[in-house]
Motif scaffolding. Structure first.
Motif, PDB file in Angstrom:
ATOM      1  N   TYR A  39       0.835  -1.208   0.000  1.00 51.61           N
ATOM      2  CA  TYR A  39       0.000   0.000   0.000  1.00 51.61           C
ATOM      3  C   TYR A  39       0.865   1.252   0.000  1.00 51.61           C
ATOM      4  O   TYR A  39       0.578   2.226  -0.722  1.00 51.61           O
ATOM      5  N   ALA A  40       1.940   1.229   0.792  1.00 48.68           N
ATOM      6  CA  ALA A  40       2.836   2.385   0.865  1.00 48.68           C
ATOM      7  C   ALA A  40       3.486   2.661  -0.481  1.00 48.68           C
ATOM      8  O   ALA A  40       3.694   3.820  -0.863  1.00 48.68           O
ATOM      9  N   LEU A  41       3.786   1.613  -1.223  1.00 43.13           N
ATOM     10  CA  LEU A  41       4.452   1.765  -2.512  1.00 43.13           C
ATOM     11  C   LEU A  41       3.521   2.221  -3.627  1.00 43.13           C
ATOM     12  O   LEU A  41       3.923   2.982  -4.509  1.00 43.13           O
ATOM     13  N   TYR A  42       2.280   1.761  -3.597  1.00 42.78           N
ATOM     14  CA  TYR A  42       1.409   1.947  -4.753  1.00 42.78           C
ATOM     15  C   TYR A  42       0.131   2.751  -4.485  1.00 42.78           C
ATOM     16  O   TYR A  42      -0.712   2.866  -5.375  1.00 42.78           O
ATOM     17  N   ALA A  43      -0.014   3.313  -3.303  1.00 41.64           N
ATOM     18  CA  ALA A  43      -1.190   4.139  -3.032  1.00 41.64           C
ATOM     19  C   ALA A  43      -1.139   5.412  -3.879  1.00 41.64           C
ATOM     20  O   ALA A  43      -0.085   6.031  -4.023  1.00 41.64           O
ATOM     21  N   LYS A  44      -2.279   5.761  -4.438  1.00 39.16           N
ATOM     22  CA  LYS A  44      -2.368   7.005  -5.203  1.00 39.16           C
ATOM     23  C   LYS A  44      -2.600   8.152  -4.220  1.00 39.16           C
ATOM     24  O   LYS A  44      -3.566   8.159  -3.479  1.00 39.16           O
ATOM     25  N   GLY A  45      -1.710   9.104  -4.237  1.00 41.45           N
ATOM     26  CA  GLY A  45      -1.819  10.193  -3.276  1.00 41.45           C
ATOM     27  C   GLY A  45      -1.290   9.758  -1.917  1.00 41.45           C
ATOM     28  O   GLY A  45      -0.480   8.843  -1.798  1.00 41.45           O
TER      29      GLY A  45
END
Length: 527
Positions: free
Chosen positions: A447-453
């Motif tokens: 999630y930390a790598l690929y979260a938008k925003g």
């Protein structure tokens, strides 16, 4: 028992070079930042070898090699998972974005990376604490594996071996930081590579190729082996096939060994930090190629030799490996000694294998010590200093002296734990720690790598909490492999007792992340 003279000469040269590299690194380390992460410009070859040597400890050669002798070629699937998940997916899907984002955030550790990405001291604290609580057990198992092996092979006092082993590793980690660790990883990886190629080639020649019929050996050995008969009753088919789907043995092999290590490697702090040392994506791509060759040779050799060693033991002693050698962790060492016992210059080959194993243990142990020292001397020190008002909230506590002190303290903790742990635990300790890290942190890491925003830190905290709680409950009270080791009461649940906690906790942790984004949409408050 081998002649120790040749090995002692090899070991003396190895120690001199090791300490020399440590001294070279010490001269380069003048700040906490350099102790933690070097200069973020690691050469691709050093990065690849350091990653591989850190990933593949004595557990790969001895621990999982022994398990391959017990469970057969079903363990070969772990080679695929090591290469596909542990390298390809790790470098491409996780490594490259970690390098970019880590540099942008100014992160120096895995806990620092997650804490700054989610703007959450709570996540940073939890990650550092779980490293300081869980990693010493894994590190002690790595140390114990090397110590017990050298003790048996050389007939040297166990306490002497343990203290020398720990002292050499501690010296260069404490004073040289990550630079010393990675320099020595490269040296140790080279020795491991040469050693395993020699052992593999000679073993295959002895076996008459890798097309030997180990199943015929199984059929002959099982007639008089109560251990093999017990495995058969639990779902084992033979050494050349996968166990019966859903059986006790299948659940142990697939959920504990294959999934525990295959998936668990993706959220290992000591591996993640190596991504952050690379200069650019091109360097990482080059490292991936080199690392793949290294890993294929090491794990492919160990797991293949382990399974086929049953043919050797049966031909020579009329017994399967687990009947001839009671301690699974000693199957590979015993096989190597017996294999070269009647060979010209056999002690040279055995000494090379012993040195390769020593390198495998030291490389992983040094990486773990560095991570533990960083977690305490940098991450927790920062959180504590901020809470006491001695440090601004956007500043980090950077003390080279404190990092070294905490690393030294953790070395003492690891040595003490090594005295308290059972000997037959290398592979289990590896899969337990890797499974724990994946179950608690992998969803949030993705999630930390690929979260938008900006990512929702509250959802990440919820995911981490659910993963940790479920893993602990299942591991301590349901999983037979963990409860039996730590001595907690186990709830009888039939075949479910052989399911690794990772299989239960990781999906629930991922679901919790999704649910948390719905339940806690406001990410304004700071943890």
């Amino acid at each position: 028992m081998m002649d120790s003279t040749i090995f002692l000469v090899m070991a003396a040269l190895f120690i001199i070079v090791t300490l020399g590299l440590g001294l070279l690194a010490y001269k380069r380390v003048r700040s906490s930042e350099e102790f933690l992460l070097g200069d973020r410009n690691t050469h691709p070859v050093i990065l690849a070898l350091s990653y591989g040597a850190t990933f593949l400890s004595a557990s790969a050669i001895v621990g999982f090699g022994g398990q391959s002798a017990k469970y057969g070629l079903s363990m070969i699937w772990l080679v695929f998972l090591n290469l596909f998940l542990g390298l390809a997916v790790a470098f491409i899907v996780f490594g490259k974005p970690t390098r970019k984002l880590g540099a942008k955030l100014g992160a120096f550790t895995f806990a620092d990376f997650l804490g700054k990405r989610f703007e959450s001291p709570s996540i940073r604290t939890f990650t550092a604490v779980i490293v300081l609580v869980g990693m010493p057990i894994y590190c002690a198992a790595v140390l114990l594996g090397g110590v017990n092996f050298l003790n048996v092979m050389l007939d040297i006092d166990r306490n002497t071996v343990l203290l020398i082993f720990a002292l050499i590793t501690g010296i260069y980690v404490v004073y040289g930081g990550l630079i010393a660790v990675m320099y020595n990883d490269a040296l140790q990886a080279g020795i491991m590579f040469v050693g395993m190629i020699v052992i593999f080639v000679f073993s295959i020649i002895t076996f008459g190729g890798i097309d030997g019929d180990i199943n015929s050996t199984w059929n002959m050995a099982i007639a008089s082996s109560t251990k093999l008969q017990e495995l058969a009753s639990q779902g084992m088919v033979d050494w050349g096939s996968m166990p019966e789907f859903g059986s006790q043995v299948w659940l142990t092999v697939v959920t504990t060994f294959l999934m525990g290590v295959g998936i668990g490697a993706l959220a290992q702090p000591q591996l993640v930090i190596r991504f952050m040392t690379a200069k650019d994506d091109k360097a990482m791509s080059r490292s991936l190629i080199i690392g793949s060759i290294f890993m294929l040779v090491i794990v492919g050799s160990a797991y293949t030799i382990g399974a086929f060693s049953n043919m050797f033991f049966f031909d020579r002693y009329g017994e399967a490996a687990i009947d001839h050698v009671a301690n699974v962790d000693m199957i590979m060492p015993t096989f190597i000694v017996d294999l070269f016992s009647e060979v010209t210059f056999g002690d040279v080959f055995v000494s090379l294998f012993v040195l390769a194993l020593l390198c495998a243990s030291i490389s992983t142990m040094s990486a773990l010590l560095h991570v533990m020292g960083s977690s305490g001397g940098y991450d927790l020190a920062t959180v504590i200093a901020r809470k006491r008002g001695k440090l601004e909230q956007n500043k980090d506590y950077r003390s080279l002296r404190l990092n070294r002190m905490v690393t030294a303290v953790m070395l003492v903790v690891v040595v003490v734990l090594a005295y308290l742990m059972p000997s037959n635990i290398i592979a289990k300790a590896t899969s337990i720690f890797m499974g724990l890290m994946a179950a608690t942190l992998l969803p949030s890491y993705v999630y930390a790598l690929y979260a938008k925003g900006e990512p929702n830190k509250n959802a990440a905290i919820f995911s981490i909490a659910i993963g940790a709680i479920v893993w602990a409950i299942w591991g301590f009270f349901v999983s037979v492999s963990i409860a039996a080791v730590i001595g907690t009461p186990m709830v009888p649940m039939g075949l479910w007792n052989y399911v690794d906690p990772l299989v239960i906790a990781l999906p629930l942790s991922a679901i919790a992340l999704l649910v948390g984004n719905k339940l806690f949409p406001d990410n304004a408050s700071k943890a």
